[in-house]
Design a protein around this motif. Structure first.
Motif, PDB file in Angstrom:
ATOM      1  N   ARG A  30      44.821  40.277  45.572  1.00 23.00           N
ATOM      2  CA  ARG A  30      44.489  39.813  44.229  1.00 23.00           C
ATOM      3  C   ARG A  30      44.541  38.295  44.092  1.00 23.00           C
ATOM      4  NH1 ARG A  30      46.314  41.974  39.892  1.00 23.00           N
ATOM      5  NH2 ARG A  30      46.611  44.035  40.831  1.00 23.00           N
ATOM      6  N   ASN A  31      45.074  37.620  45.073  1.00 20.99           N
ATOM      7  CA  ASN A  31      45.139  36.159  45.027  1.00 20.99           C
ATOM      8  C   ASN A  31      43.913  35.483  45.635  1.00 20.99           C
ATOM      9  OD1 ASN A  31      47.560  36.054  43.717  1.00 20.99           O
ATOM     10  ND2 ASN A  31      48.784  35.726  45.567  1.00 20.99           N
ATOM     11  N   TYR A  32      42.987  36.278  46.183  1.00 23.51           N
ATOM     12  CA  TYR A  32      41.859  35.700  46.899  1.00 23.51           C
ATOM     13  C   TYR A  32      40.525  36.026  46.237  1.00 23.51           C
ATOM     14  CZ  TYR A  32      44.745  34.481  50.910  1.00 23.51           C
ATOM     15  OH  TYR A  32      45.685  33.918  51.724  1.00 23.51           O
ATOM     16  N   ASN A  52      35.475  36.113  42.192  1.00 22.94           N
ATOM     17  CA  ASN A  52      36.738  35.401  42.099  1.00 22.94           C
ATOM     18  C   ASN A  52      37.890  36.352  41.821  1.00 22.94           C
ATOM     19  OD1 ASN A  52      36.205  32.597  42.578  1.00 22.94           O
ATOM     20  ND2 ASN A  52      35.032  32.578  40.676  1.00 22.94           N
ATOM     21  N   ASN A  53      39.102  35.856  41.976  1.00 23.88           N
ATOM     22  CA  ASN A  53      40.268  36.716  41.769  1.00 23.88           C
ATOM     23  C   ASN A  53      40.528  36.929  40.277  1.00 23.88           C
ATOM     24  OD1 ASN A  53      41.715  34.476  40.783  1.00 23.88           O
ATOM     25  ND2 ASN A  53      42.541  33.997  42.796  1.00 23.88           N
ATOM     26  N   ARG A  58      37.557  37.195  37.608  1.00 23.36           N
ATOM     27  CA  ARG A  58      36.660  37.994  38.451  1.00 23.36           C
ATOM     28  C   ARG A  58      35.198  37.574  38.255  1.00 23.36           C
ATOM     29  NH1 ARG A  58      40.149  42.062  36.461  1.00 23.36           N
ATOM     30  NH2 ARG A  58      41.600  42.857  38.033  1.00 23.36           N
ATOM     31  N   ARG A  74      35.419  44.486  42.434  1.00 23.92           N
ATOM     32  CA  ARG A  74      36.679  44.637  43.153  1.00 23.92           C
ATOM     33  C   ARG A  74      37.639  45.487  42.333  1.00 23.92           C
ATOM     34  NH1 ARG A  74      38.842  38.879  44.135  1.00 23.92           N
ATOM     35  NH2 ARG A  74      40.781  39.940  44.708  1.00 23.92           N
ATOM     36  N   ASP A  76      41.610  45.599  42.179  1.00 24.74           N
ATOM     37  CA  ASP A  76      42.809  44.928  42.671  1.00 24.74           C
ATOM     38  C   ASP A  76      44.027  45.849  42.748  1.00 24.74           C
ATOM     39  OD1 ASP A  76      41.265  42.456  40.963  1.00 24.74           O
ATOM     40  OD2 ASP A  76      41.902  42.074  43.028  1.00 24.74           O
ATOM     41  N   ASN A  79      42.990  47.440  46.260  1.00 22.94           N
ATOM     42  CA  ASN A  79      42.649  46.459  47.308  1.00 22.94           C
ATOM     43  C   ASN A  79      41.309  46.779  47.965  1.00 22.94           C
ATOM     44  OD1 ASN A  79      45.079  45.291  46.720  1.00 22.94           O
ATOM     45  ND2 ASN A  79      45.981  45.552  48.755  1.00 22.94           N
TER      46      ASN A  79
END
Length: 117
Positions: A30-32, A52-53, A58, A74, A76, A79
């Motif tokens: 979630r940090n990337y 984006n995270n 996002r 995504r 999160d 993952n």
């Protein structure tokens, strides 16, 4: 150890759709910001899309040739990183990689997409 495992590729006719997925582990997902890159036969890697995270909302970015046809997303909690490919053309043929950076330096083993009639 960073692991990125793609799935969902295959053979599809022009105009068809595919859904790709990537399972990520070994880092704080979630940090990337996460990306998809691809490699057409005989060519180099090219960036396809980035998301984006969560801290940056996002937000998404696409290369111009796929904008409006591909959707990156995504989850999160799980993952996972997904790419929905619609209205595929023969120029979309290639190996698609999930990547932790837009250059594809840290990427998975890839999943093959073949668009052919």
């Amino acid at each position: 150890e960073v692991q990125l495992v793609e799935s969902g590729g295959g053979l599809v006719q022009p105009g068809g759709s595919l859904s790709l997925s990537c399972a990520a582990s070994g880092f704080d997902f979630r940090n990337y910001a996460m990306s998809w890159v691809r490699q057409a036969p005989g060519k180099g890697l090219e960036w396809v899309a980035t998301i984006n995270n969560p801290d940056v909302g996002r937000t998404t970015m696409y290369r111009s040739s796929v904008k409006g046809r591909f959707t990156i997303s995504r989850d999160d909690d799980k993952n996972t990183l997904d790419l929905q490919l619609n209205n595929l053309g023969t120029n979309d043929t290639g190996i698609y990689y999930c990547a932790r950076d837009p250059t594809g330096r840290k990427r998975g083993q890839g999943t093959q997409v073949v668009v052919s009639s």
